[in-house]
Structure formats: C-alpha cells, structure tokens
Design a protein around this motif. Structure first.
Motif, PDB file in Angstrom:
ATOM      1  N   UNK A 108       0.793  -1.231   0.000  1.00 27.52           N
ATOM      2  CA  UNK A 108       0.000   0.000   0.000  1.00 27.52           C
ATOM      3  C   UNK A 108       0.828   1.285   0.000  1.00 27.52           C
ATOM      4  N   UNK A 109       2.094   1.203   0.401  1.00 27.98           N
ATOM      5  CA  UNK A 109       2.958   2.396   0.412  1.00 27.98           C
ATOM      6  C   UNK A 109       3.804   2.519  -0.857  1.00 27.98           C
ATOM      7  N   UNK A 110       3.552   1.625  -1.803  1.00 26.05           N
ATOM      8  CA  UNK A 110       4.211   1.657  -3.121  1.00 26.05           C
ATOM      9  C   UNK A 110       5.733   1.736  -3.001  1.00 26.05           C
ATOM     10  N   UNK A 111       6.290   0.752  -2.319  1.00 28.74           N
ATOM     11  CA  UNK A 111       7.737   0.697  -2.107  1.00 28.74           C
ATOM     12  C   UNK A 111       8.433  -0.320  -3.006  1.00 28.74           C
ATOM     13  N   UNK A 112       7.684  -1.255  -3.585  1.00 26.66           N
ATOM     14  CA  UNK A 112       8.275  -2.330  -4.379  1.00 26.66           C
ATOM     15  C   UNK A 112       7.813  -2.229  -5.834  1.00 26.66           C
ATOM     16  N   UNK A 113       8.656  -1.675  -6.676  1.00 26.63           N
ATOM     17  CA  UNK A 113       8.332  -1.524  -8.098  1.00 26.63           C
ATOM     18  C   UNK A 113       8.406  -2.879  -8.796  1.00 26.63           C
ATOM     19  N   UNK A 114       7.276  -3.349  -9.295  1.00 20.82           N
ATOM     20  CA  UNK A 114       7.202  -4.648  -9.962  1.00 20.82           C
ATOM     21  C   UNK A 114       7.425  -4.567 -11.472  1.00 20.82           C
ATOM     22  N   UNK A 115       7.535  -3.357 -12.020  1.00 19.33           N
ATOM     23  CA  UNK A 115       7.636  -3.200 -13.479  1.00 19.33           C
ATOM     24  C   UNK A 115       8.765  -4.012 -14.104  1.00 19.33           C
ATOM     25  N   UNK A 116       9.977  -4.018 -13.532  1.00 16.83           N
ATOM     26  CA  UNK A 116      11.046  -4.791 -14.168  1.00 16.83           C
ATOM     27  C   UNK A 116      10.795  -6.302 -14.136  1.00 16.83           C
ATOM     28  N   UNK A 117      10.049  -6.770 -13.137  1.00 18.10           N
ATOM     29  CA  UNK A 117       9.822  -8.211 -12.973  1.00 18.10           C
ATOM     30  C   UNK A 117       8.573  -8.701 -13.707  1.00 18.10           C
ATOM     31  N   UNK A 118       7.538  -7.891 -13.735  1.00 21.47           N
ATOM     32  CA  UNK A 118       6.266  -8.306 -14.336  1.00 21.47           C
ATOM     33  C   UNK A 118       6.067  -7.563 -15.660  1.00 21.47           C
ATOM     34  N   UNK A 119       6.845  -7.947 -16.630  1.00 21.04           N
ATOM     35  CA  UNK A 119       6.848  -7.275 -17.934  1.00 21.04           C
ATOM     36  C   UNK A 119       5.503  -7.418 -18.631  1.00 21.04           C
ATOM     37  N   UNK A 120       4.869  -8.567 -18.502  1.00 18.82           N
ATOM     38  CA  UNK A 120       3.574  -8.798 -19.148  1.00 18.82           C
ATOM     39  C   UNK A 120       2.523  -7.823 -18.636  1.00 18.82           C
TER      40      UNK A 120
END
Length: 86
Positions: A44-56
């Motif tokens: 909820x605090x948006x600390x873990x950017x998933x963009x590099x891992x979840x490309x789809x």
C-alpha cells in the motif's frame, strides 16, 4: 458488505500519469519515461516496483494507458507509443 475493487481508473497530474486496474497501479512519467508498477493490496505504500519483474502486466497496463491518452490526442503518445516528452 463485500470489499469492492475498482475495475479501471486513469489519473493525471502534470507529466505524471497512472492507471489503476484492480489492485495494480501503473505509473508513467513523461519526464524520462520512468515506469512503475505496484500491487496496492500487498504494497500500500508503493515501495516495491514490480515493473522490471512483471513485464507482461507492465506492457498490458501501458497499452491501456496509451490508448486512453491517444483518444485525447495527448503529446505523450507519438505514433501510438507512450513516450517521454522531456
């Protein structure tokens, strides 16, 4: 009452754009083209950017945001591609 999750919502603040889809939130910055993806229930605090891992998922949400901005003739969309303007 059960918990409801929004289907999709687009937000914009200056050069920053976001698209909420379910529990995912995608951010795009026109300044440099940075992309961020968050799982809002787990982070909820948006600390873990998933963009590099979840490309789809990043690609799917980028495409939906691009389509939304293109309909409005936004300058961040060039030849159908979401692009940094600065």
């Amino acid at each position: 009452l059960g918990r409801r999750t929004r289907r999709e919502l687009v937000g914009e603040c200056g050069p920053y754009h976001c698209l909420f889809s379910g529990t995912r939130k995608y951010h795009f910055s026109e300044e440099g083209g940075e992309e961020l993806l968050f799982e809002t229930e787990e982070d909820p605090y948006e600390e873990n950017n998933l963009a590099p891992e979840d490309v789809r998922m990043t690609t799917a949400l980028r495409d939906r945001l691009t389509a939304h901005l293109a309909k409005r003739g936004h300058a961040a969309v060039k030849d159908g591609v979401l692009s940094a303007t600065a």
